[in-house]
Design a protein around this motif. Sequence first.
Motif, PDB file in Angstrom:
ATOM      1  N   SER A   2      20.330 -10.907  -0.705  1.00 42.94           N
ATOM      2  CA  SER A   2      19.125 -11.228  -1.376  1.00 42.94           C
ATOM      3  C   SER A   2      18.442  -9.950  -1.991  1.00 42.94           C
ATOM      4  CB  SER A   2      17.879 -11.551  -0.317  1.00 42.94           C
ATOM      5  OG  SER A   2      18.699 -12.687   0.557  1.00 42.94           O
ATOM      6  N   ARG A   3      17.667 -10.147  -2.940  1.00 39.15           N
ATOM      7  CA  ARG A   3      17.157  -9.209  -3.665  1.00 39.15           C
ATOM      8  C   ARG A   3      16.020  -8.661  -2.906  1.00 39.15           C
ATOM      9  NH1 ARG A   3      16.168 -10.093 -10.056  1.00 39.15           N
ATOM     10  NH2 ARG A   3      18.095  -9.514 -10.607  1.00 39.15           N
ATOM     11  N   MET A   4      15.707  -7.256  -2.969  1.00 38.22           N
ATOM     12  CA  MET A   4      14.567  -6.744  -2.252  1.00 38.22           C
ATOM     13  C   MET A   4      13.606  -6.267  -3.371  1.00 38.22           C
ATOM     14  SD  MET A   4      17.261  -4.821   0.347  1.00 38.22           S
ATOM     15  CE  MET A   4      15.758  -4.369   1.506  1.00 38.22           C
ATOM     16  N   ILE A   5      12.464  -6.054  -2.857  1.00 35.34           N
ATOM     17  CA  ILE A   5      11.412  -5.494  -3.531  1.00 35.34           C
ATOM     18  C   ILE A   5      10.939  -4.050  -2.733  1.00 35.34           C
ATOM     19  CG2 ILE A   5       9.449  -6.727  -2.664  1.00 35.34           C
ATOM     20  CD1 ILE A   5       8.363  -6.362  -5.572  1.00 35.34           C
ATOM     21  N   PHE A   6      10.836  -3.107  -3.307  1.00 31.48           N
ATOM     22  CA  PHE A   6      10.465  -1.686  -2.902  1.00 31.48           C
ATOM     23  C   PHE A   6       9.252  -1.289  -3.643  1.00 31.48           C
ATOM     24  CE2 PHE A   6      14.727  -1.865  -2.026  1.00 31.48           C
ATOM     25  CZ  PHE A   6      14.883  -1.256  -0.771  1.00 31.48           C
ATOM     26  N   ILE A   7       7.980  -1.462  -3.153  1.00 32.55           N
ATOM     27  CA  ILE A   7       6.725  -1.116  -3.678  1.00 32.55           C
ATOM     28  C   ILE A   7       6.491   0.267  -3.409  1.00 32.55           C
ATOM     29  CG2 ILE A   7       4.174  -1.752  -3.883  1.00 32.55           C
ATOM     30  CD1 ILE A   7       4.960  -4.320  -2.637  1.00 32.55           C
ATOM     31  N   ASN A   8       6.277   1.107  -4.668  1.00 33.24           N
ATOM     32  CA  ASN A   8       5.988   2.520  -4.552  1.00 33.24           C
ATOM     33  C   ASN A   8       4.631   2.816  -4.830  1.00 33.24           C
ATOM     34  OD1 ASN A   8       9.171   3.861  -4.294  1.00 33.24           O
ATOM     35  ND2 ASN A   8       9.137   2.309  -5.917  1.00 33.24           N
ATOM     36  N   LEU A   9       3.873   3.605  -3.651  1.00 34.77           N
ATOM     37  CA  LEU A   9       2.416   3.727  -3.697  1.00 34.77           C
ATOM     38  C   LEU A   9       2.293   5.083  -3.506  1.00 34.77           C
ATOM     39  CD1 LEU A   9       1.183   0.833  -1.449  1.00 34.77           C
ATOM     40  CD2 LEU A   9       1.236   1.061  -4.102  1.00 34.77           C
ATOM     41  N   PRO A  10       1.614   5.837  -4.546  1.00 30.44           N
ATOM     42  CA  PRO A  10       1.089   7.018  -4.217  1.00 30.44           C
ATOM     43  C   PRO A  10       0.059   7.020  -3.321  1.00 30.44           C
ATOM     44  CG  PRO A  10       0.021   6.445  -6.231  1.00 30.44           C
ATOM     45  CD  PRO A  10       1.024   5.249  -5.704  1.00 30.44           C
ATOM     46  N   VAL A  11       0.250   8.194  -2.158  1.00 26.18           N
ATOM     47  CA  VAL A  11      -0.841   8.184  -1.405  1.00 26.18           C
ATOM     48  C   VAL A  11      -1.092   9.912  -1.118  1.00 26.18           C
ATOM     49  CG1 VAL A  11      -0.014   6.195   0.116  1.00 26.18           C
ATOM     50  CG2 VAL A  11       0.831   8.634   0.606  1.00 26.18           C
ATOM     51  N   THR A  12      -2.450   9.851  -0.622  1.00 19.89           N
ATOM     52  CA  THR A  12      -2.978  11.420  -0.577  1.00 19.89           C
ATOM     53  C   THR A  12      -2.854  11.968   0.822  1.00 19.89           C
ATOM     54  OG1 THR A  12      -5.233  10.647   0.037  1.00 19.89           O
ATOM     55  CG2 THR A  12      -4.810  11.132  -2.275  1.00 19.89           C
ATOM     56  N   ASP A  13      -2.668  11.012   1.935  1.00 18.30           N
ATOM     57  CA  ASP A  13      -2.241  11.658   3.123  1.00 18.30           C
ATOM     58  C   ASP A  13      -1.145  10.911   3.852  1.00 18.30           C
ATOM     59  OD1 ASP A  13      -2.563  12.095   6.144  1.00 18.30           O
ATOM     60  OD2 ASP A  13      -4.542  12.516   6.095  1.00 18.30           O
ATOM     61  N   LEU A  14       0.015  11.087   3.910  1.00 17.14           N
ATOM     62  CA  LEU A  14       1.290  10.495   4.440  1.00 17.14           C
ATOM     63  C   LEU A  14       1.058  10.020   5.758  1.00 17.14           C
ATOM     64  CD1 LEU A  14       3.652   9.242   3.454  1.00 17.14           C
ATOM     65  CD2 LEU A  14       4.789  11.447   4.178  1.00 17.14           C
ATOM     66  N   ASP A  15       0.630  11.008   6.597  1.00 20.44           N
ATOM     67  CA  ASP A  15       0.438  10.514   8.026  1.00 20.44           C
ATOM     68  C   ASP A  15      -0.622   9.356   8.198  1.00 20.44           C
ATOM     69  OD1 ASP A  15       2.413  12.463   8.721  1.00 20.44           O
ATOM     70  OD2 ASP A  15       1.033  13.963   9.195  1.00 20.44           O
ATOM     71  N   ARG A  16      -1.607   9.505   7.414  1.00 23.46           N
ATOM     72  CA  ARG A  16      -2.635   8.599   7.735  1.00 23.46           C
ATOM     73  C   ARG A  16      -2.236   7.184   7.155  1.00 23.46           C
ATOM     74  NH1 ARG A  16      -7.748   8.913   3.641  1.00 23.46           N
ATOM     75  NH2 ARG A  16      -6.094   8.673   2.467  1.00 23.46           N
ATOM     76  N   SER A  17      -1.667   7.127   5.979  1.00 22.77           N
ATOM     77  CA  SER A  17      -1.193   5.930   5.233  1.00 22.77           C
ATOM     78  C   SER A  17       0.029   5.232   6.309  1.00 22.77           C
ATOM     79  CB  SER A  17      -0.404   6.352   3.958  1.00 22.77           C
ATOM     80  OG  SER A  17      -1.665   6.513   3.122  1.00 22.77           O
ATOM     81  N   VAL A  18       0.777   5.936   6.903  1.00 21.57           N
ATOM     82  CA  VAL A  18       2.016   5.443   8.041  1.00 21.57           C
ATOM     83  C   VAL A  18       1.177   4.693   8.947  1.00 21.57           C
ATOM     84  CG1 VAL A  18       3.574   6.015   9.482  1.00 21.57           C
ATOM     85  CG2 VAL A  18       3.735   6.863   7.214  1.00 21.57           C
ATOM     86  N   ARG A  19      -0.052   5.378   9.635  1.00 18.71           N
ATOM     87  CA  ARG A  19      -0.551   4.771  10.813  1.00 18.71           C
ATOM     88  C   ARG A  19      -1.257   3.465  10.178  1.00 18.71           C
ATOM     89  NH1 ARG A  19      -2.181  10.121  11.343  1.00 18.71           N
ATOM     90  NH2 ARG A  19      -4.213   9.758  10.672  1.00 18.71           N
ATOM     91  N   PHE A  20      -1.766   3.595   8.934  1.00 17.34           N
ATOM     92  CA  PHE A  20      -2.403   2.546   8.495  1.00 17.34           C
ATOM     93  C   PHE A  20      -1.472   1.183   8.344  1.00 17.34           C
ATOM     94  CE2 PHE A  20      -3.567  -0.534   5.142  1.00 17.34           C
ATOM     95  CZ  PHE A  20      -4.731  -0.863   5.327  1.00 17.34           C
TER      96      PHE A  20
END
Length: 146
Positions: A2-20
């Motif tokens: 199946s086709r996949m989608i990878f959404i690339n988002l810039p983040v300022t705090d990687l650890d905070r974003s992972v938790r979110f």
Amino acid sequence: MSRMIFINLPVTDLDRSVRFYEAIGARKEPKFSNEQAAMMVFSDTISVMLLRHEFYSGFTSKPIADAHASSAALLAISCDSPAAVDEMVEAATSAGGKADPGPKNDMPEMMYGRSFEDPDGHHWEPVWMDANFAEKGAHPAEAAEA
């Protein structure tokens, strides 16, 4: 495959974003994560790549937009029920996101959607759509004429 989608988002705090993103139902894929980026998997076909600003900048010559101040994309994601839509927005809010920056989409028996922003301002729209409505489409008369 199946086709996949990878959404690339810039983040300022990687650890905070992972938790979110873990709080709203994604899981971190260690095979594609390091100190510069984290792959967050929603399903077999949908992944979000969280990239620190300096790493993200290596993929584009454009400046990184401030998603709190401007809009470049509305990221819609399906949910299994109206309750699941509300649960995702509530989880996002509890994890540091902003609930309902956009209008609520409440059309009983057809579709239900809300929105949230992640801590970096990226605008997400969880939505549930009735399977019968989805099968017919938004314009069934036009489809019959085609």
